[in-house]
Design an enzyme around this catalytic site. Structure first.
Site, short mmCIF file in Angstrom:
data_model
loop_
_atom_site.label_atom_id
_atom_site.label_comp_id
_atom_site.label_asym_id
_atom_site.label_seq_id
_atom_site.Cartn_x
_atom_site.Cartn_y
_atom_site.Cartn_z
N SER A 141 0.85 -1.19 0.00
CA SER A 141 0.00 0.00 0.00
C SER A 141 0.89 1.24 0.00
O SER A 141 1.98 1.23 0.58
CB SER A 141 -0.90 0.02 1.24
OG SER A 141 -1.49 1.29 1.42
N TYR A 154 -2.01 -1.22 10.03
CA TYR A 154 -2.05 -1.54 8.60
C TYR A 154 -0.80 -1.01 7.90
O TYR A 154 -0.11 -1.73 7.16
CB TYR A 154 -3.31 -0.95 7.99
CG TYR A 154 -3.45 -1.12 6.49
CD1 TYR A 154 -3.91 -2.31 5.95
CD2 TYR A 154 -3.13 -0.08 5.62
CE1 TYR A 154 -4.05 -2.47 4.56
CE2 TYR A 154 -3.27 -0.23 4.25
CZ TYR A 154 -3.72 -1.42 3.73
OH TYR A 154 -3.86 -1.56 2.37
N LYS A 158 2.35 -3.23 6.29
CA LYS A 158 2.66 -3.11 4.87
C LYS A 158 4.11 -2.64 4.68
O LYS A 158 4.78 -3.05 3.73
CB LYS A 158 1.69 -2.14 4.19
CG LYS A 158 0.25 -2.65 4.11
CD LYS A 158 0.14 -3.96 3.36
CE LYS A 158 -1.32 -4.33 3.08
NZ LYS A 158 -1.45 -5.67 2.44
#
Length: 253
Positions: A141, A154, A158
């Site tokens: 991401s 998150y 990533k």
């Protein structure tokens, strides 16, 4: 979907392939002639994918798998390799969507965004070593590029996945297995995160839209196009890279 790529004879395994980006990647590889194995936690999504595959459904193997569980990943990789007759491409696309600052969010993202990719790769590498055009693709991401306060679990996992991508690329170079990661920006699709935000938090939707130079959200198909390129012979000299597909969104961070 039409595609300029020809993946006839390729065997592609996609972890997390029943919705959004994963679904688009699966359908794109099928449209390009590949044999595809997909796993997801929910059977309904897999059934919908099979319907959407149309006449290509005979080249699709779909299986439920909780990607937070190592044993289930090992079983899925073994079943996928058997169903496909081997493996040429592994796509690790799953996410736990842990955005809160609590233990549950950190653990689900650790297990699904990072460790599922580590485990699937570990079990797939013996099969990939037998391929003449082996590669691994991870879905990262653009949120991994810089510090951010929204969804720290998150973003952190990533970022760890990015580092793992580069390390794995170096470790597998002797086996001629290429490893790259795709870093999407804000991608909108029905019942996805940004589709829900559009209806539930329109101010946030508009604010994020204002950060995208192209003036629109991306589509899963645009991410899938990059996945096909990175898995193709046209990318045969590309490994260890984190490639953004974001309409320039990361330029305005």
């Amino acid at each position: 979907m039409t595609t300029p790529f020809d993946f006839t004879t390729y065997r592609v395994a996609i972890a997390g392939g029943s919705k959004g980006i994963g679904r688009a990647i699966a359908l794109a590889f099928l449209a390009a002639g590949a044999n595809v194995a997909v796993c997801a936690r929910g059977q309904d999504g897999l059934d919908a994918l099979a319907r959407d595959a149309g006449t290509s459904v005979g080249r699709l193997h779909a299986q439920t798998c909780d990607l937070a569980e190592a044993g289930q990943i090992e079983r899925w990789i073994a079943d996928a390799a058997q169903a496909l007759g081997g493996m040429d491409v592994l796509v690790n696309n799953a996410t736990g969507y842990g955005f809160r600052e609590d233990d549950e969010s950190w653990l689900v993202d650790f297990n699904v965004d990072l460790m599922a990719a580590v485990r699937a790769s570990r079990f797939a590498v013996p099969h990939l070593r037998q391929s003449q055009h082996a590669c691994i693709l991870h879905t990262s991401s653009i949120g991994s590029f810089r510090p951010r306060t929204m969804g720290p679990p998150y973003a952190a996992m990533k970022a760890a996945l990015n580092h793992y991508t580069r390390t794995q690329a170096l470790a597998l170079a002797d086996d001629c297995i290429r490893v790259n990661a795709i870093a999407p920006g804000s991608i909108e699709f029905p019942d996805g995160v940004w589709d829900r935000v559009k209806h539930e938090k329109p101010e946030q939707y508009a604010k994020v839209l204002g950060t995208i130079p192209f003036g629109r959200y991306g589509t899963p198909e645009e991410v899938a196009h990059l996945a096909l390129f990175l898995a193709s012979p046209f990318a045969g000299w590309i490994t260890g890279q984190i490639v953004a597909v974001d309409g320039g969104q990361s330029l305005r961070f």
